[in-house]
Design an enzyme around this catalytic site. Structure first.
Site, short mmCIF file in Angstrom:
data_model
loop_
_atom_site.label_atom_id
_atom_site.label_comp_id
_atom_site.label_asym_id
_atom_site.label_seq_id
_atom_site.Cartn_x
_atom_site.Cartn_y
_atom_site.Cartn_z
N ASP A 200 -22.01 -6.15 3.03
CA ASP A 200 -22.94 -5.60 2.05
C ASP A 200 -23.68 -6.72 1.30
O ASP A 200 -23.05 -7.73 0.93
CB ASP A 200 -22.10 -4.76 1.05
CG ASP A 200 -22.94 -3.89 0.16
OD1 ASP A 200 -23.69 -3.05 0.67
OD2 ASP A 200 -22.84 -4.04 -1.08
N GLU A 263 -25.82 -7.09 6.08
CA GLU A 263 -26.93 -6.35 5.48
C GLU A 263 -27.83 -7.41 4.83
O GLU A 263 -27.71 -7.74 3.66
CB GLU A 263 -26.44 -5.36 4.42
CG GLU A 263 -27.61 -4.51 3.91
CD GLU A 263 -27.42 -4.00 2.48
OE1 GLU A 263 -28.12 -3.05 2.11
OE2 GLU A 263 -26.61 -4.55 1.72
#
Ligand code: GLC
Length: 520
Positions: A200, A263
Site C-alpha cells: 500500500d 501500489e
C-alpha cells in the site's frame, strides 16, 4: 532457478468483505473464500490478492492496521488463513496479502506507546513535529481529504503526521527500528506460505527529513499532486528505494521467490519504472497512467509502448483497470456497454506481463450507486472525494435478493448491485456471456500468448489498436464505425462479436476486437 511465476500470470484482487459471507453476518470472510475457490480455479486465475486481512478498527476498512501479525476477527482466524493458503495451493493458486507500511492505525500499540510521552522508546516510530512559530501545523502538507495532514496532540505538545485519516498515523521510515519491524512482518507471513504482498502507498514511506513545505502542484508533472500542492516532500522521496532493495533480498531468499507488487501511485512512467530498480526492487508496480488512460487505441497504446520501453531488462509490466479505489473499468471505460467490456478484457488478457483482475470484472460488474446514508467509506466519502463504496459492493453470484453473497434475509454491509442484470450463475451457463468470454480469454492466455513478453505495435487504421502478442495478433477497434484491416484476412480464434473458432476476417465491427493468427 529464476522462477518468476507471476510473469504472464493472472491475479485476482478480492475485496474480502464483499466476496462471500460464510457466517451470515453480512460481511465477507476467509471461510467464504475457501468455499468459492473452485470458482476461481474454474475461471483460471493463478493467484489472489486479498484486501487487508489484519486486525483494524476499520476507520479505512483495514488500511489502518492495529496488528500486523494476525487476522481481523471479523474475517476469520490465522487458522482460516492457513487453510485458505493450503486450499488455494491444492488448486494451483497462490495467495498475496495487502501490506500497509506507510501508516498504522492510531490504535496500534506502537502508536499508543509513541503518544504516551516524548521519552517513550516508540516515540520515533512516527513523524512528530513541533508547531510552526505561529502555533499552527509544522508545514503546509494536506491529507487525502484536503485538510492539514497534522494532528495536534495536547498530551505531548507536538503534532503527528497523517497523510490519510487522522486515525492513520504515518510511520517514520528514518528510524531503523521501523525497518526491523517490517522485516519481521515480511518473514512472519512468508514463513506461513504467503506468496507475496501488494504494498500500500508504496511510493510514500519516506517523508522529507526537513519537513519542507510542498510547492504548488506542477500540472502534468511527474509527481502528481493533491489540492493544488505537489507531492514532493510528503511522499515520493528517493530513500524509499532502499526499502525495496532490502525487501527484495528477503523475498528472493525464499523458494519459490516471493512477490512484491507496489501500489505506486505516480503519474509518470519513468518514475513508475524506477520502482523496479535494476531488477532489484519491486518485481511489479501498478501502472496508474494506464488505469487513467482514455479508452482509446491511441491513449492505451501509447501508455503500453512507453511502459515497455521504460522498464529495466527483465522487468514485468502489470496491467489492471479496476480496483477498490478507482472504481470499475466496466463503468469508467465502458459506460456499462457489454461490447466495450469484452473489448477491454480482450486487450487486458493479451498484453504481455501480469494481469490483475478485480472481483466482478469477469462478469462485467459495474459501479453501484450507494446512497449517502449507507456509505461506509469515510476517507473517500467526504466533500473532497467521491465515496469509493461504488466498487466495493458484494459479489453478484446469483439473482436472489442477497445475490448469493450472504444468507437469505441478511442485510449485506454494503448494498448489492443489479443482480438481475449481472450475476455469475446466469453467465456461467451461457456460452455467449461475458464470463464465458473472459474464461476463454484466460485459457487462451495460458495456452498461447502466456503473457510471454513479446509485444509489437502493428500499423492499423485510425482508432484500431493492432499488435503482435506472442505468436498471436490482436486487433481492437475503439470506434463506432467498422474498420478494415490491412493485409490478408485473419484467422480469428476469438472475437468480442461472437465469432467462435476459426473464421476469416479482414474487417472489424464497431468496438470489435479479435485475437487471430495470420493466414498463410
Ligand atoms: C491505498 C489504498 C486505499 C487506502 C489508502 C490508505 O491507496 O488502496 O484504499 O485508503 O491507501 O491506506
Amino acid at each position: 532457478m529464476d522462477r518468476r511465476w507471476w510473469q504472464g500470470a493472472t491475479l485476482y484482487q478480492l475485496y474480502v468483505r464483499s466476496w462471500q459471507d460464510s457466517d451470515g453476518d453480512g460481511y465477507g470472510d476467509l471461510r467464504g473464500i475457501i468455499g468459492r475457490l473452485d470458482y476461481l480455479e474454474w475461471l483460471g486465475v493463478d493467484g489472489i490478492w486479498l484486501s487487508p486481512t489484519m486486525p483494524s478498527p476499520d476507520h479505512d476498512w483495514g488500511y489502518d492496521v492495529s496488528d500486523y501479525l494476525s487476522v481481523h476477527p471479523e474475517l476469520g482466524s490465522l487458522d482460516d488463513l492457513d487453510a485458505l493458503v493450503s486450499s488455494a495451493r491444492e488448486r494451483g493458486m497462490r495467495v498475496l496479502l495487502d501490506l500497509v507500511p506507510n501508516h498504522t492505525s492510531t490504535w496500534h500499540p506502537w502508536f499508543i506507546e509513541s503518544a504516551a510521552s516524548k521519552q517513550n522508546g516508540k516515540r520515533d516510530y512516527y513523524v512528530w513535529a513541533d508547531p510552526a512559530p505561529d502555533g499552527g501545523p509544522p508545514n503546509n502538507w494536506l491529507d487525502f481529504t484536503g485538510q492539514p495532514a497534522w494532528q495536534w496532540d495536547a498530551g505531548t505538545g507536538q503534532y503527528y503526521l497523517h497523510n490519510f485519516l487522522t486515525e492513520q498515523a504515518d510511520l517514520n521510515w528514518w528510524n531503523p527500528a521501523v525497518h526491523e519491524e517490517f522485516r519481521r512482518i515480511l518473514r512472519f507471513w512468508f514463513d506461513r506460505g504467503i506468496a507475496g504482498f501488494r504494498i500500500d502507498v508504496a511510493h510514500g514511506l519516506y517523508k522529507d527529513a526537513q519537513l519542507r513545505d510542498n510547492p504548488p502542484a506542477d500540472a502534468g508533472g511527474p509527481l502528481g499532486g493533491r489540492f493544488g500542492l505537489g507531492a514532493v516532500y510528503n511522499e515520493n522521496r528517493p530513500e524509499v528505494h532502499g526499502v525495496y532493495r532490502d525487501w527484495r533480498s528477503i523475498a528472493d531468499g525464499y523458494d519459490p521467490r516471493r512477490l512484491l507488487l507496489g501500489e505506486t501511485w505516480v503519474g509518470n512512467i519513468a518514475r513508475l519504472a524506477s520502482f523496479y530498480g535494476q531488477d532489484d526492487e519491486l518485481q511489479l508496480a501498478f501502472n496508474f497512467p494506464f488505469v487513467f488512460a482514455g479508452f482509446s487505441a491511441e491513449d492505451l497504446g501509447s501508455v503500453v509502448a512507453a511502459t515497455l520501453e521504460a522498464l529495466p531488462a527483465g522487468g514485468c509490466p502489470v496491467w489492471t483497470a479496476s480496483n477498490h479505489d478507482v472504481g470499475r473499468f466496466a463503468t469508467r471505460w465502458c459506460g456499462g456497454d457489454p461490447a466495450k467490456v469484452r473489448l477491454a478484457l480482450l486487450v487486458l488478457t493479451t498484453l504481455p506481463g501480469t494481469l490483475v483482475l478485480y472481483y466482478g470484472d469477469e462478469v462485467g460488474m459495474t459501479d453501484v450507486t450507494v446512497p449517502a446514508e449507507l456509505t461506509r467509506d469515510t476517507l473517500g466519502g467526504n466533500s473532497a472525494r467521491p465515496s469509493r463504496d461504488r466498487a466495493r459492493t458484494p459479489m453478484q453470484w446469483d439473482d436472489s435478493p442477497t445475490g448469493g453473497f450472504t444468507a437469505p434475509g441478511v442485510v449485506s454491509w454494503l448494498p448489492i448491485g443489479d443482480v438481475a442484470r449481472c450475476n455469475v450463475a446466469a453467465q456461467r451457463d451461457d456460452p455467449a456471456s461475458v464470463l464465458s468470454f473472459c474464461r476463454d480469454l484466460l485459457r487462451l492466455r495460458r495456452e498461447r500468448s502466456g503473457g510471454s513478453g513479446r509485444y509489437e505495435r502493428l500499423p492499423g487504421p485510425a482508432g484500431v489498436w493492432r499488435y503482435a502478442a506472442g505468436d498471436l495478433e490482436v486487433a481492437a477497434n475503439f470506434g463506432d464505425r467498422p474498420a478494415t484491416l490491412p493485409g490478408p484476412a485473419l484467422e480469428v480464434l476469438v472475437s468480442t462479436a461472437g465469432k467462435r473458432g476459426q473464421s476469416e476476417s479482414a474487417s472489424l465491427a464497431p468496438w470489435e476486437g479479435v485475437i487471430a493468427v495470420r493466414s498463410r
